[in-house]
Design a protein around this motif. Structure first.
Motif, PDB file in Angstrom:
ATOM      1  N   LYS A  84      66.009  64.678  47.769  1.00  0.00           N
ATOM      2  CA  LYS A  84      65.239  65.826  46.973  1.00  0.00           C
ATOM      3  C   LYS A  84      66.066  66.669  45.688  1.00  0.00           C
ATOM      4  O   LYS A  84      67.217  66.232  45.494  1.00  0.00           O
ATOM      5  CB  LYS A  84      65.732  66.887  48.102  1.00  0.00           C
ATOM      6  CG  LYS A  84      66.087  66.740  49.128  1.00  0.00           C
ATOM      7  CD  LYS A  84      66.244  67.823  50.231  1.00  0.00           C
ATOM      8  CE  LYS A  84      65.566  67.192  51.663  1.00  0.00           C
ATOM      9  NZ  LYS A  84      65.725  66.137  52.184  1.00  0.00           N
ATOM     10  N   ILE A  85      65.080  67.023  44.646  1.00  0.00           N
ATOM     11  CA  ILE A  85      65.445  67.703  43.452  1.00  0.00           C
ATOM     12  C   ILE A  85      65.952  69.084  44.281  1.00  0.00           C
ATOM     13  O   ILE A  85      64.442  70.289  45.027  1.00  0.00           O
ATOM     14  CB  ILE A  85      64.754  67.681  42.429  1.00  0.00           C
ATOM     15  CG1 ILE A  85      64.567  66.558  41.954  1.00  0.00           C
ATOM     16  CG2 ILE A  85      65.204  68.635  41.268  1.00  0.00           C
ATOM     17  CD1 ILE A  85      63.268  66.561  40.751  1.00  0.00           C
ATOM     18  N   THR A  86      66.767  69.879  44.273  1.00  0.00           N
ATOM     19  CA  THR A  86      66.917  71.453  44.922  1.00  0.00           C
ATOM     20  C   THR A  86      67.179  72.429  43.109  1.00  0.00           C
ATOM     21  O   THR A  86      67.952  72.149  42.512  1.00  0.00           O
ATOM     22  CB  THR A  86      67.992  71.539  46.178  1.00  0.00           C
ATOM     23  OG1 THR A  86      68.143  70.686  46.189  1.00  0.00           O
ATOM     24  CG2 THR A  86      68.450  73.229  46.165  1.00  0.00           C
ATOM     25  N   LEU A  87      65.962  73.440  43.858  1.00  0.00           N
ATOM     26  CA  LEU A  87      66.021  74.502  42.535  1.00  0.00           C
ATOM     27  C   LEU A  87      66.840  75.977  43.067  1.00  0.00           C
ATOM     28  O   LEU A  87      66.809  75.992  44.567  1.00  0.00           O
ATOM     29  CB  LEU A  87      64.791  75.019  42.274  1.00  0.00           C
ATOM     30  CG  LEU A  87      64.104  73.490  41.870  1.00  0.00           C
ATOM     31  CD1 LEU A  87      62.738  74.364  41.933  1.00  0.00           C
ATOM     32  CD2 LEU A  87      64.466  73.239  40.015  1.00  0.00           C
ATOM     33  N   LEU A  88      67.860  75.828  42.049  1.00  0.00           N
ATOM     34  CA  LEU A  88      68.806  77.216  42.342  1.00  0.00           C
ATOM     35  C   LEU A  88      68.379  78.551  41.594  1.00  0.00           C
ATOM     36  O   LEU A  88      68.239  78.481  40.290  1.00  0.00           O
ATOM     37  CB  LEU A  88      70.219  76.668  41.800  1.00  0.00           C
ATOM     38  CG  LEU A  88      70.980  75.858  42.507  1.00  0.00           C
ATOM     39  CD1 LEU A  88      72.336  75.669  41.949  1.00  0.00           C
ATOM     40  CD2 LEU A  88      71.182  75.814  44.485  1.00  0.00           C
ATOM     41  N   LYS A  89      68.338  79.663  42.370  1.00  0.00           N
ATOM     42  CA  LYS A  89      67.899  80.602  42.029  1.00  0.00           C
ATOM     43  C   LYS A  89      68.673  81.067  41.037  1.00  0.00           C
ATOM     44  O   LYS A  89      70.882  80.675  40.996  1.00  0.00           O
ATOM     45  CB  LYS A  89      67.286  82.010  42.243  1.00  0.00           C
ATOM     46  CG  LYS A  89      66.063  81.472  43.490  1.00  0.00           C
ATOM     47  CD  LYS A  89      65.520  82.141  44.104  1.00  0.00           C
ATOM     48  CE  LYS A  89      65.902  83.624  44.529  1.00  0.00           C
ATOM     49  NZ  LYS A  89      65.225  83.736  45.794  1.00  0.00           N
ATOM     50  N   GLU A  90      68.808  82.515  40.556  1.00  0.00           N
ATOM     51  CA  GLU A  90      70.275  82.886  39.166  1.00  0.00           C
ATOM     52  C   GLU A  90      70.883  83.273  40.215  1.00  0.00           C
ATOM     53  O   GLU A  90      72.730  82.773  39.847  1.00  0.00           O
ATOM     54  CB  GLU A  90      69.494  84.227  38.516  1.00  0.00           C
ATOM     55  CG  GLU A  90      69.093  83.943  37.126  1.00  0.00           C
ATOM     56  CD  GLU A  90      67.994  84.888  36.584  1.00  0.00           C
ATOM     57  OE1 GLU A  90      68.481  86.000  37.145  1.00  0.00           O
ATOM     58  OE2 GLU A  90      67.588  85.021  35.916  1.00  0.00           O
ATOM     59  N   ASP A  91      70.878  83.854  41.493  1.00  0.00           N
ATOM     60  CA  ASP A  91      72.353  84.397  41.495  1.00  0.00           C
ATOM     61  C   ASP A  91      72.631  83.385  43.044  1.00  0.00           C
ATOM     62  O   ASP A  91      73.300  83.661  44.054  1.00  0.00           O
ATOM     63  CB  ASP A  91      71.833  85.681  42.465  1.00  0.00           C
ATOM     64  CG  ASP A  91      71.021  85.277  43.914  1.00  0.00           C
ATOM     65  OD1 ASP A  91      69.866  84.561  43.692  1.00  0.00           O
ATOM     66  OD2 ASP A  91      70.485  85.925  44.608  1.00  0.00           O
ATOM     67  N   GLU A  92      72.541  81.992  43.190  1.00  0.00           N
ATOM     68  CA  GLU A  92      72.442  80.897  43.493  1.00  0.00           C
ATOM     69  C   GLU A  92      73.730  79.946  43.406  1.00  0.00           C
ATOM     70  O   GLU A  92      73.865  80.070  42.126  1.00  0.00           O
ATOM     71  CB  GLU A  92      70.931  80.421  44.624  1.00  0.00           C
ATOM     72  CG  GLU A  92      70.304  81.254  45.220  1.00  0.00           C
ATOM     73  CD  GLU A  92      69.027  80.637  46.125  1.00  0.00           C
ATOM     74  OE1 GLU A  92      68.398  80.917  47.152  1.00  0.00           O
ATOM     75  OE2 GLU A  92      68.371  79.568  44.675  1.00  0.00           O
ATOM     76  N   VAL A  93      74.001  79.103  44.673  1.00  0.00           N
ATOM     77  CA  VAL A  93      74.893  78.038  43.947  1.00  0.00           C
ATOM     78  C   VAL A  93      74.870  76.974  44.963  1.00  0.00           C
ATOM     79  O   VAL A  93      74.703  77.222  45.860  1.00  0.00           O
ATOM     80  CB  VAL A  93      76.726  78.520  44.179  1.00  0.00           C
ATOM     81  CG1 VAL A  93      77.301  79.360  43.056  1.00  0.00           C
ATOM     82  CG2 VAL A  93      76.467  79.295  45.769  1.00  0.00           C
TER      83      VAL A  93
END
Length: 161
Positions: free
Chosen positions: A108-117
């Motif tokens: 997987k490639i996991t995309l994080l949003k601005e407020d995620e870790v």
């Protein structure tokens, strides 16, 4: 068998943008793709069209023309994993990209949003890369710049194949 990987992330994290860029930049580099798109809502097929009428009254609709085939199917007896396995066996593509379905066990490639870790995805298997189209942090790959995204995509495809 086709090389399979996933692009996952929460809603509005950039999954579709990255998937489209994989298709665009990967195709330009000579690769071919199949895509599985998971959607939480129903597929909207307008009821006032021929296709919509057929879709309402049948379990399967196969649309054919000279340049494409589209298959709409309901009441599927197979699981998502079984359907993907069938596609893997039959796909002539180099790569199969699965957008979503984070519970599956593919790289997987996991995309994080601005407020995620990263720890927000601690229970997810086979994460190869944490990246973001929305933020630039030292502990994840920034894909905000289109040229950097293109380089990442080409390198990723070469490494995973």
């Amino acid at each position: 068998m086709v090389t399979t990987f996933q692009i996952i992330g929460h809603k509005k994290s950039g999954k579709t943008t990255l998937t489209n860029d994989f298709l665009k930049f990967g195709k330009a580099a000579g690769y071919s793709f199949s895509v599985v798109k998971h959607t939480h809502g129903p597929v909207d097929i307008p009821a006032n069209t021929d296709t919509g009428k057929f879709y309402q009254q049948s379990d399967d609709v196969l649309l054919l023309n000279d340049s494409q085939t589209i298959h709409y199917q309901r009441k599927i007896a197979k699981t998502a994993s079984e359907q993907i396995t069938e596609l893997q066996k039959n796909s002539p593509a180099d790569f199969l990209i699965i957008e979503g379905l984070k519970e599956l066990d593919y790289p997987k490639i996991t995309l994080l949003k601005e407020d995620e870790v990263k720890s927000d995805f601690a229970d997810i298997s086979q994460i190869l890369v944490f990246a973001s189209i929305q933020k630039d942090e030292s502990n994840i790959i920034s894909l905000m710049d289109t040229d950097e995204r293109k380089k990442f995509i080409i390198n990723f495809l070469r490494e995973i194949q």
